[in-house]
Scaffold this active site. Structure first.
Site, short mmCIF file in Angstrom:
data_model
loop_
_atom_site.label_atom_id
_atom_site.label_comp_id
_atom_site.label_asym_id
_atom_site.label_seq_id
_atom_site.Cartn_x
_atom_site.Cartn_y
_atom_site.Cartn_z
N ASP A 29 0.84 -1.20 0.00
CA ASP A 29 0.00 0.00 0.00
C ASP A 29 0.87 1.25 0.00
OD1 ASP A 29 -2.36 -1.40 0.04
OD2 ASP A 29 -2.63 -1.28 2.21
N MET A 30 0.33 2.33 -0.55
CA MET A 30 1.03 3.61 -0.51
C MET A 30 0.49 4.42 0.66
SD MET A 30 3.53 5.13 -1.87
CE MET A 30 3.77 4.21 -3.40
N ARG A 60 -2.17 -0.84 -8.32
CA ARG A 60 -3.49 -0.36 -7.91
C ARG A 60 -3.47 1.16 -8.04
NH1 ARG A 60 -4.22 -1.33 -1.99
NH2 ARG A 60 -4.53 -3.50 -2.59
N HIS A 102 -14.78 3.97 -6.09
CA HIS A 102 -16.23 3.80 -6.04
C HIS A 102 -16.93 4.80 -6.96
CE1 HIS A 102 -14.86 2.31 -2.02
NE2 HIS A 102 -15.69 1.35 -2.32
#
Length: 305
Positions: A132-133, A182, A225
């Site tokens: 993750d960043m 991602r 989303h």
């Protein structure tokens, strides 16, 4: 108003004094609806339920910014156990992790050693790992670590945040290792010196990053989303004849569940990001900051009988 809401919840996320209260009363605010439980064992049946519907998962043991080598090694052991549990329960799940929880801020050798342990175990059990960043002060160190690991392992990806000015160049720099990425908007409080202050610019940059990464032929996880971003991706892949196995949509556990199933029914790969653990407070507040609709969700949980 949206900018004010974001600043407010990011301020709350940075208040350690609220963490104890939050852990005690978190379920009242709907935290149990977006977190898979305090342990991986609690998350297993939830993951199995998602898998039974055709949804893939990535799990994340919540926690960051450890203060000692001992804590970093404890978090490493938790990651190793998560990988083994994914394999033992035959779950369709990846692992996401934050390298500050593994000692990034303490010692570069420590985080490297811990990541090697995790990646060796992930290879053994055929589990994909995403780094993750976090905030922009750690972007370069995280990308340097990722590139070094990518030379040793294929089953590893990381994250690029579209609110950072640097992200387009980062995408170019990473392309030599054919990264699995991602792509997200970004959820940390950042200065206008390093990040776009306007949402419209963040959205526009995310579209540019999605297009560049897909046209470079790299696997892309579109983590949003936002229906406008989702629709843009659909039109882009249709226009350029990009196969559905080159990308996936990712959404958060407990949010827009119906939309996840709609995309799945349309033939797209959908992965649900499921955090677990009791150190959920900062994560929850950043989710409220990211999306105004989440505020209503939390208030509904507060007053629900």
């Amino acid at each position: 108003m949206e900018a004010l809401n974001k600043s407010f919840f990011l301020f709350l996320a940075s208040r350690p004094s609220l963490d104890r209260f939050a852990k005690r009363w978190g379920s009242k605010f709907g935290a149990d609806k977006i977190v898979g439980g305090e342990t991986f064992e609690h998350a297993v049946p939830l993951i199995q339920n998602l898998n039974s519907q055709g949804l893939r998962v990535t799990v994340d043991h919540l926690g960051e910014f450890v203060a000692s080598e001992a804590e970093a090694r404890e978090r490493t052991l938790e990651c190793l156990q998560s990988i083994r549990m994914i394999s033992a329960h035959d779950l369709n799940s990846q692992l996401s992790l934050k390298v500050t929880s593994l000692g990034l801020d303490i010692n570069p050798e420590l985080v490297w050693e811990n990541m090697i342990q995790i990646m060796d175990e992930a290879v053994k059990h055929d589990v994909f790992v995403t780094i993750d960043m976090e905030d922009s002060s750690r972007t370069q160190a995280t990308l340097d670590l990722y590139k070094a690991l990518k030379k040793k392992y294929n089953n590893i990806g990381t994250v690029i945040q579209s609110y950072l000015y640097r992200s387009d160049q980062d995408l170019d720099d990473l392309n030599e290792v054919k990264p699995n990425l991602r792509l997200v908007k970004g959820a940390y409080k950042e200065s206008a010196k390093v990040a776009f202050p306007d949402k419209s610019d963040v959205d526009h940059n995310l579209k540019l990053l999605i297009k560049k990464h897909l046209l470079n032929g790299n696997y892309t996880a579109i983590a949003s989303h936002d229906d406008a971003i989702i629709q843009y991706t659909k039109e882009l892949v249709r226009e350029h004849g990009i196969a559905k196995d080159q990308f996936e949509f990712q959404m958060l556990y407990g949010m827009r569940s119906e939309r996840q199933l709609e995309l799945l029914a349309e033939g797209y790969t959908v992965r649900v990001y499921m955090p677990y653990g009791n150190d959920w407070y900062g994560y929850f507040m950043r989710r409220l900051a990211e999306r105004p609709a989440n505020i209503a969700f939390a208030l509904n949980g507060l007053f629900k009988k």
